[in-house]
Design an enzyme around this catalytic site. Sequence first.
Site, mmCIF file in Angstrom:
data_model
loop_
_atom_site.group_PDB
_atom_site.id
_atom_site.type_symbol
_atom_site.label_atom_id
_atom_site.label_comp_id
_atom_site.label_asym_id
_atom_site.label_seq_id
_atom_site.Cartn_x
_atom_site.Cartn_y
_atom_site.Cartn_z
ATOM 1 N N GLY A 125 0.804 -1.223 0.000
ATOM 2 C CA GLY A 125 0.000 0.000 0.000
ATOM 3 C C GLY A 125 0.837 1.272 0.000
ATOM 4 N N SER A 130 3.642 -3.548 -4.704
ATOM 5 C CA SER A 130 3.700 -4.876 -4.096
ATOM 6 C C SER A 130 2.768 -5.823 -4.850
ATOM 7 C CB SER A 130 3.313 -4.805 -2.623
ATOM 8 O OG SER A 130 2.036 -4.244 -2.478
ATOM 9 N N SER A 131 1.680 -5.294 -5.409
ATOM 10 C CA SER A 131 0.730 -6.184 -6.094
ATOM 11 C C SER A 131 1.309 -6.729 -7.395
ATOM 12 C CB SER A 131 -0.616 -5.487 -6.340
ATOM 13 O OG SER A 131 -0.430 -4.298 -7.044
ATOM 14 N N ASP A 175 3.960 -1.380 -14.048
ATOM 15 C CA ASP A 175 4.436 -2.089 -12.854
ATOM 16 C C ASP A 175 4.786 -3.540 -13.178
ATOM 17 O OD1 ASP A 175 3.675 0.309 -11.812
ATOM 18 O OD2 ASP A 175 1.898 -0.455 -10.782
HETATM 19 C C1 GLA Z 1 -0.242 2.552 -10.659
HETATM 20 C C2 GLA Z 1 -0.581 1.689 -11.876
HETATM 21 C C3 GLA Z 1 0.386 1.953 -13.025
HETATM 22 C C4 GLA Z 1 0.495 3.450 -13.318
HETATM 23 C C5 GLA Z 1 0.721 4.251 -12.034
HETATM 24 C C6 GLA Z 1 0.653 5.732 -12.269
HETATM 25 O O1 GLA Z 1 1.008 2.168 -10.144
HETATM 26 O O2 GLA Z 1 -0.528 0.325 -11.518
HETATM 27 O O3 GLA Z 1 -0.018 1.246 -14.160
HETATM 28 O O4 GLA Z 1 -0.635 3.906 -14.009
HETATM 29 O O5 GLA Z 1 -0.216 3.921 -11.030
HETATM 30 O O6 GLA Z 1 1.682 6.148 -13.093
#
Ligand code: GLA
Length: 389
Positions: A125, A130-131, A175
């Site tokens: 969080g 982490s996800s 991510d």
């Molecule tokens: C989260 C989302 C990403 C990206 C960022 C903002 O981390 O998982 O895909 O959109 O927010 O840049």
Amino acid sequence: MAGSPQTPQVVRAEFGRLYGTPPRTFRAPGRVNLIGEHTDYNDGFVMPAALEFYTYVAAAPREDRHLQLYSLDFDQGRLIDLDSIGGPPSDHWSDYVRGVAAVLEGEGHELPGANLLIKGEVPIGAGLSSSAALEVATASALLGLSNLELERKEIARICQRAEHQFAGTKCGIMDQFIACFGQPGHALLLDCRSLDFELLPMENRARIVICNSNVKHELASGEYNKRRADCEAGVAYLQRGLPAIRALRDVNPAQIEEYGARMPRTIYRRCRHVVTENVRVQSAAAALWANNLRRFGDLMFESHRSLQFDYEVSCPELDLLVNLAQDSRGVFGARMTGGGFGGCTVNLVDEGETEAFIETIRREYNAATGLHASVYVCTPGAGASEVGE
Ligand code: GLA
């Protein structure tokens, strides 16, 4: 700062205690985004780096079609039946594992049943993904046990889909991509449309310092999806004058100024953030190649102000951390990182000033908010892999 070198042994030992067999162990990292926020789902550019904090998934096959999960972080187990794996998000950590397994099976990759043990080092969080680390580590483990080899880009896409369907966030690809492709000592410049990328060496005299505000505002997921919808609305307005565009990626700052007056003010500001942020990412990459950290840092500050005022995804605690950084000696740049509404700032700090900076941030943040900031000094880590004995 990095995760503990003992974690793989701890995970293996706990797995043996719980399931009575030795596992194979897989891991994937969290990430920090240096610049390029809320651009990924607009087909734009981002510049994340993997962290040396990993989520570990230890796994061994079982005879039936069940996934038996156990999380050492939540001290909690879950049994998932691969033959009835669908269903809506249940707001539980196991959704990420269920989601990845469901998408893999849905795409025709038949999985064996498995016992899994999960241990995460990525703060949960905190906007450090982490996800995605859990999704990519899970995919690596399930594919590893199945002797299936998929291209890393495909793994990133599968994990993104899992997040859309099972966690309810319509996230971009950043991510999951960096969790697959991170390289030690490097940031990664990613074109989120073509998925072409370039590795940027980060061995310079600056340190990446992450300051965790330790606040998480409830709005995050709903507001995220709203921002995405605002961008889509923006594209629809812009297409009246610019019929060839497919996404905000195709628009330049002059065009936003030209056509912006015909849009609702909020949508215009959302679009202006994305369009100017894409330009900033490209300029930041050029600055990094030229080892011009001052320029890179200025772009980070500009990015933060754009997220604060135009995209409105910051919060008072993050603004305070950035303001404190802006007033500190030896700080090249600072900005919120990740989705926003809490979580962390990323700071680029001169090596010699890092300790003094951390002390100031801790003291001043606590004095102003009563909260404690956690601080991590990072070196870019590696993407997903199996961990040897
Ligand atoms: C989260 C989302 C990403 C990206 C960022 C903002 O981390 O998982 O895909 O959109 O927010 O840049």
